[in-house]
Design a protein around this motif. Structure first.
Motif, short mmCIF file in Angstrom:
data_model
loop_
_atom_site.label_atom_id
_atom_site.label_comp_id
_atom_site.label_asym_id
_atom_site.label_seq_id
_atom_site.Cartn_x
_atom_site.Cartn_y
_atom_site.Cartn_z
N GLY A 111 0.83 -1.20 0.00
CA GLY A 111 0.00 0.00 0.00
C GLY A 111 0.87 1.24 0.00
N LYS A 112 0.26 2.39 -0.26
CA LYS A 112 1.01 3.64 -0.26
C LYS A 112 0.09 4.81 0.05
N LYS A 113 0.70 5.83 0.67
CA LYS A 113 -0.07 7.01 1.06
C LYS A 113 0.89 8.11 1.50
N GLY A 114 0.68 9.30 0.95
CA GLY A 114 1.43 10.47 1.41
C GLY A 114 2.94 10.33 1.43
N GLY A 115 3.53 9.76 0.39
CA GLY A 115 4.99 9.63 0.35
C GLY A 115 5.53 8.44 1.12
N PHE A 116 4.65 7.55 1.56
CA PHE A 116 5.06 6.35 2.30
C PHE A 116 4.48 5.11 1.63
N CYS A 117 5.19 4.00 1.80
CA CYS A 117 4.70 2.70 1.32
C CYS A 117 4.78 1.69 2.46
N THR A 118 3.79 0.82 2.53
CA THR A 118 3.89 -0.31 3.44
C THR A 118 4.58 -1.45 2.70
N VAL A 119 5.49 -2.10 3.41
CA VAL A 119 6.28 -3.18 2.81
C VAL A 119 6.17 -4.42 3.70
N PHE A 120 5.87 -5.54 3.06
CA PHE A 120 5.78 -6.82 3.78
C PHE A 120 7.01 -7.65 3.46
N PHE A 121 7.62 -8.22 4.52
CA PHE A 121 8.83 -9.02 4.36
C PHE A 121 8.49 -10.49 4.59
N GLU A 122 8.62 -11.29 3.55
CA GLU A 122 8.23 -12.70 3.63
C GLU A 122 9.13 -13.51 4.56
N THR A 123 10.38 -13.10 4.72
CA THR A 123 11.30 -13.88 5.55
C THR A 123 11.04 -13.69 7.04
N THR A 124 10.45 -12.56 7.41
CA THR A 124 10.22 -12.27 8.83
C THR A 124 8.75 -12.04 9.17
N TRP A 125 7.93 -11.86 8.15
CA TRP A 125 6.51 -11.52 8.31
C TRP A 125 6.33 -10.17 9.02
N ASP A 126 7.31 -9.31 8.88
CA ASP A 126 7.16 -7.94 9.36
C ASP A 126 6.41 -7.13 8.30
N HIS A 127 5.64 -6.17 8.75
CA HIS A 127 4.85 -5.31 7.86
C HIS A 127 5.08 -3.87 8.32
N ILE A 128 5.88 -3.12 7.56
CA ILE A 128 6.39 -1.83 8.03
C ILE A 128 6.20 -0.76 6.96
N ALA A 129 5.95 0.46 7.39
CA ALA A 129 5.83 1.60 6.47
C ALA A 129 7.16 2.33 6.38
N TYR A 130 7.53 2.72 5.15
CA TYR A 130 8.78 3.44 4.91
C TYR A 130 8.52 4.65 4.01
N PRO A 131 9.32 5.71 4.17
CA PRO A 131 9.30 6.78 3.16
C PRO A 131 9.75 6.18 1.83
N VAL A 132 9.19 6.66 0.74
CA VAL A 132 9.57 6.11 -0.56
C VAL A 132 11.06 6.31 -0.84
N THR A 133 11.67 7.30 -0.19
CA THR A 133 13.10 7.54 -0.38
C THR A 133 13.95 6.42 0.21
N HIS A 134 13.35 5.58 1.06
CA HIS A 134 14.08 4.47 1.65
C HIS A 134 13.85 3.17 0.88
N LEU A 135 13.29 3.29 -0.31
CA LEU A 135 13.01 2.11 -1.14
C LEU A 135 13.73 2.22 -2.48
N ARG A 136 14.02 1.06 -3.05
CA ARG A 136 14.57 0.99 -4.40
C ARG A 136 13.97 -0.24 -5.07
N PRO A 137 13.89 -0.27 -6.39
CA PRO A 137 13.37 -1.47 -7.07
C PRO A 137 14.25 -2.68 -6.76
N HIS A 138 13.63 -3.81 -6.51
CA HIS A 138 14.42 -5.02 -6.27
C HIS A 138 14.91 -5.57 -7.61
N LEU A 139 16.19 -5.90 -7.66
CA LEU A 139 16.79 -6.47 -8.86
C LEU A 139 17.58 -7.72 -8.50
#
Length: 210
Positions: A111-139
């Motif tokens: 999900g995303k809202k106001g310059g933030f995205c929620t990110v789910f981590f399959e290895t830990t099952w953590d669900h955390i919101a980050y500023p979009v500046t703290h994200l990069r496309p996975h390659l």
């Protein structure tokens, strides 16, 4: 079994990323530089990971197949509230790397809202919101080339864990936290400005009486 074939050789001082493979570090990548090429492995020095003294950069011997070139978008956030690249856009279900705990962690945008995205981590099952500046496309680095990460939109859409209400709650909480932090920074800045002003007046007053 066919022997491992290195896709690329790295020499001393080459910039690299090291893939975390140990328990608790799966799905993470850490910026480093090569200290020595040992053939089947490398001695590396991490850029962000520090020893217990919090000054010395960690050094480690890693397997060659856990080393890859730097991500094409390797720029680190300059601070926890760096919004210099707030125009970044990430789609629902897109695999991204989130910068946290001195490394990049593979996750899925839910999900995303106001310059933030929620990110789910399959290895830990953590669900955390980050500023979009703290994200990069996975390659993924394979056969000497970069390949985009998979879109996991179907996985997210079919899993009741990722309800709209939960995602909104995580985002709203993060946005509120950032507002509080911003207010605290502004208050500290104003306090420092006023204090500097009073100190200047005192100096000027002493100069006049002298």
């Amino acid at each position: 079994m066919e022997a491992f074939r290195m896709e690329r050789f790295f020499e001393r001082d080459n910039e690299i990323e090291v893939t975390g493979k140990e328990k608790g570090f799966l799905g993470s990548y850490y910026a480093a530089r090569v200290i020595a090429n040992m053939g089947d492995n490398y001695v590396v020095e991490y850029k962000e990971l520090l020893e217990d003294d919090e000054r010395t950069h960690c050094k480690e011997t890693v397997m060659a197949h856990d080393v890859r070139p730097p991500h094409p978008n390797q720029t680190l956030p300059s601070g926890p509230r760096d919004y210099s690249s707030a125009k970044k856009k990430f789609g629902f279900g897109e695999q991204v790397d989130a910068y946290d705990n001195d490394g990049w962690w593979v996750g899925i945008v839910t999900g995303k809202k106001g310059g933030f995205c929620t990110v789910f981590f399959e290895t830990t099952w953590d669900h955390i919101a980050y500023p979009v500046t703290h994200l990069r496309p996975h390659l993924e680095w394979r056969n000497g080339r970069w390949f985009p990460g998979k879109n996991r939109g179907r996985f997210v859409a079919e899993n009741s864990y990722f309800s709209h209400e939960l995602v909104e709650c995580i985002l709203d909480e993060k946005i509120e936290q950032e507002k509080v932090k911003k207010s605290e920074v502004q208050r500290d800045h104003e306090h420092h400005r006023m204090q500097s002003g009073w100190e200047l007046k005192i100096v000027q007053s002493r100069t006049v009486w002298a």
